[in-house]
Design a protein around this motif. Structure first.
Motif, mmCIF file in Angstrom:
data_model
loop_
_atom_site.group_PDB
_atom_site.id
_atom_site.type_symbol
_atom_site.label_atom_id
_atom_site.label_comp_id
_atom_site.label_asym_id
_atom_site.label_seq_id
_atom_site.Cartn_x
_atom_site.Cartn_y
_atom_site.Cartn_z
ATOM 1 N N ALA A 90 0.832 -1.206 0.000
ATOM 2 C CA ALA A 90 0.000 0.000 0.000
ATOM 3 C C ALA A 90 0.864 1.253 0.000
ATOM 4 N N ILE A 91 1.951 1.233 0.789
ATOM 5 C CA ILE A 91 2.861 2.378 0.812
ATOM 6 C C ILE A 91 3.521 2.573 -0.545
ATOM 7 N N ASP A 92 3.943 1.484 -1.160
ATOM 8 C CA ASP A 92 4.545 1.569 -2.500
ATOM 9 C C ASP A 92 3.539 2.122 -3.509
ATOM 10 N N ALA A 93 2.269 1.762 -3.355
ATOM 11 C CA ALA A 93 1.242 2.269 -4.268
ATOM 12 C C ALA A 93 1.105 3.778 -4.154
ATOM 13 N N LEU A 94 1.202 4.302 -2.937
ATOM 14 C CA LEU A 94 1.145 5.752 -2.749
ATOM 15 C C LEU A 94 2.366 6.438 -3.356
ATOM 16 N N LEU A 95 3.525 5.823 -3.198
ATOM 17 C CA LEU A 95 4.742 6.420 -3.767
ATOM 18 C C LEU A 95 4.684 6.418 -5.296
ATOM 19 N N ARG A 96 4.158 5.356 -5.877
ATOM 20 C CA ARG A 96 4.005 5.319 -7.341
ATOM 21 C C ARG A 96 3.008 6.370 -7.806
ATOM 22 N N LEU A 97 1.948 6.561 -7.029
ATOM 23 C CA LEU A 97 0.975 7.604 -7.350
ATOM 24 C C LEU A 97 1.645 8.974 -7.381
ATOM 25 N N TRP A 98 2.491 9.234 -6.394
ATOM 26 C CA TRP A 98 3.147 10.537 -6.298
ATOM 27 C C TRP A 98 4.120 10.755 -7.458
ATOM 28 N N GLU A 99 4.799 9.696 -7.854
ATOM 29 C CA GLU A 99 5.678 9.799 -9.026
ATOM 30 C C GLU A 99 4.893 10.166 -10.279
ATOM 31 N N GLN A 100 3.681 9.685 -10.336
ATOM 32 C CA GLN A 100 2.851 9.932 -11.509
ATOM 33 C C GLN A 100 2.269 11.343 -11.528
ATOM 34 N N ILE A 101 1.709 11.808 -10.399
ATOM 35 C CA ILE A 101 0.992 13.093 -10.412
ATOM 36 C C ILE A 101 1.861 14.276 -10.006
ATOM 37 N N LYS A 102 2.923 14.041 -9.217
ATOM 38 C CA LYS A 102 3.881 15.067 -8.785
ATOM 39 C C LYS A 102 3.306 16.032 -7.748
ATOM 40 N N GLN A 103 2.066 16.458 -7.927
ATOM 41 C CA GLN A 103 1.447 17.380 -6.986
ATOM 42 C C GLN A 103 -0.074 17.234 -7.066
ATOM 43 N N VAL A 104 -0.752 17.800 -6.062
ATOM 44 C CA VAL A 104 -2.205 17.752 -6.014
ATOM 45 C C VAL A 104 -2.749 19.097 -6.467
ATOM 46 N N ALA A 105 -3.615 19.085 -7.445
ATOM 47 C CA ALA A 105 -4.177 20.324 -7.971
ATOM 48 C C ALA A 105 -4.999 21.047 -6.901
ATOM 49 N N ASN A 106 -5.143 22.344 -7.067
ATOM 50 C CA ASN A 106 -5.799 23.167 -6.051
ATOM 51 C C ASN A 106 -7.311 23.240 -6.280
ATOM 52 N N TYR A 107 -7.935 22.073 -6.415
ATOM 53 C CA TYR A 107 -9.388 21.990 -6.428
ATOM 54 C C TYR A 107 -9.776 20.704 -5.720
ATOM 55 N N ASP A 108 -11.053 20.580 -5.418
ATOM 56 C CA ASP A 108 -11.540 19.413 -4.682
ATOM 57 C C ASP A 108 -12.007 18.323 -5.641
ATOM 58 N N ILE A 109 -11.738 17.075 -5.274
ATOM 59 C CA ILE A 109 -12.353 15.933 -5.938
ATOM 60 C C ILE A 109 -12.898 15.037 -4.831
ATOM 61 N N GLN A 110 -14.198 14.795 -4.870
ATOM 62 C CA GLN A 110 -14.835 13.994 -3.833
ATOM 63 C C GLN A 110 -15.555 12.809 -4.451
ATOM 64 N N CYS A 111 -15.368 11.651 -3.857
ATOM 65 C CA CYS A 111 -16.091 10.442 -4.249
ATOM 66 C C CYS A 111 -17.452 10.434 -3.548
ATOM 67 N N TYR A 112 -18.502 10.127 -4.299
ATOM 68 C CA TYR A 112 -19.854 10.015 -3.747
ATOM 69 C C TYR A 112 -20.483 8.695 -4.195
ATOM 70 N N HIS A 113 -21.407 8.197 -3.382
ATOM 71 C CA HIS A 113 -22.271 7.112 -3.828
ATOM 72 C C HIS A 113 -23.247 7.679 -4.850
ATOM 73 N N ILE A 114 -23.631 6.885 -5.848
ATOM 74 C CA ILE A 114 -24.501 7.401 -6.901
ATOM 75 C C ILE A 114 -25.901 7.746 -6.381
ATOM 76 N N ARG A 115 -26.233 7.322 -5.167
ATOM 77 C CA ARG A 115 -27.524 7.698 -4.586
ATOM 78 C C ARG A 115 -27.387 8.774 -3.515
ATOM 79 N N ASP A 116 -26.177 9.329 -3.346
ATOM 80 C CA ASP A 116 -25.972 10.435 -2.419
ATOM 81 C C ASP A 116 -26.566 11.727 -2.960
ATOM 82 N N LYS A 117 -26.972 12.614 -2.055
ATOM 83 C CA LYS A 117 -27.241 13.991 -2.434
ATOM 84 C C LYS A 117 -25.909 14.710 -2.620
ATOM 85 N N PHE A 118 -25.834 15.620 -3.581
ATOM 86 C CA PHE A 118 -24.629 16.410 -3.773
ATOM 87 C C PHE A 118 -25.030 17.760 -4.343
#
Length: 231
Positions: A73-101
């Motif tokens: 799991a730790i290696d997966a996070l490190l590979r993710l960071w190598e790929q994206i380099k940084q986190v963009a300055n906007y929000d991304i939220q996961c929701y259930h398809i029956r959630d209110k949003f």
């Protein structure tokens, strides 16, 4: 503390980050789903943006001791960071398809609430992108456009059936053909998703659903000042 959500098919909503880590670790699936938990839950995303990945991993080891022994799991996070380099300055939220949003001040009751209000649709097929106006029940305060691409279902139960990768864009004014073309230009990955760390801010907000499963992603401009986070 906000609930944690991810696309894990058997249980994707958890009361806390610790609950998610323990549950997924026991099932051997933490390495696969931890990167999306980190990127697609606003509180964790904010912490990663402020800390950077290495400090954030140390934070996770303290917060969720079970993670310290899960090197995959730790290696997966490190590979993710190598790929994206940084986190963009906007929000991304996961929701259930029956959630209110809520998008641009309008609250939708679930994903299905969007379909009947899409005034513009665009379909990508064999490299061609066709845009047309569709009859719908217009909303007074918001306009919705849908971009989609059909794909064949590959599991044995539904072999030969089709689903659609779906992106939705939202505007306070009528959606133009240029809006749709600009939106389509950022949907470059194999699953026709517009969600990434490289979304032009003028295209936000965007909602994406893969056409399968119970979870979707909503990308929006930030409406809160980043917290002063310390390890």
């Amino acid at each position: 503390m906000s609930k944690i959500r991810c696309s894990y098919p058997w249980q994707g909503t958890f009361n806390s980050l610790q609950d998610a880590v323990v549950y997924l670790h026991k099932r051997g699936d933490l390495a696969r789903y931890l990167p999306e938990i980190v990127l697609y839950n606003i509180e964790q995303r904010d912490m990663l943006r402020v800390m950077g990945m290495h400090a954030y991993i140390e934070y996770l080891k303290v917060k969720c001791p079970r993670l310290a022994a899960d090197t995959m799991a730790i290696d997966a996070l490190l590979r993710l960071w190598e790929q994206i380099k940084q986190v963009a300055n906007y929000d991304i939220q996961c929701y259930h398809i029956r959630d209110k949003f809520t998008v641009l001040g309008h609250t939708f009751h679930e994903l299905k609430d969007l379909e009947c209000h899409c005034s513009v649709k665009g379909k990508l097929s064999y490299g061609n992108f066709h845009v047309w106006r569709d009859k719908c029940q217009p909303l007074e305060d918001i306009h919705i456009g849908k971009l989609y691409q059909n794909h064949m279902i590959l599991n044995s139960d539904d072999w030969g059936d089709y689903q659609a990768y779906q992106n939705y864009i939202f505007r306070l004014q009528s959606i133009t053909d240029d809006d749709m073309t600009a939106a389509k230009s950022v949907a470059t990955n194999p699953h026709f998703s517009m969600i990434s760390e490289k979304i032009p801010e003028n295209l936000l907000p965007i909602l994406y659903y893969s056409g399968d499963g119970n979870y979707m992603l909503l990308a929006t401009k930030k409406d809160k000042i980043l917290p002063n986070i310390k390890l």
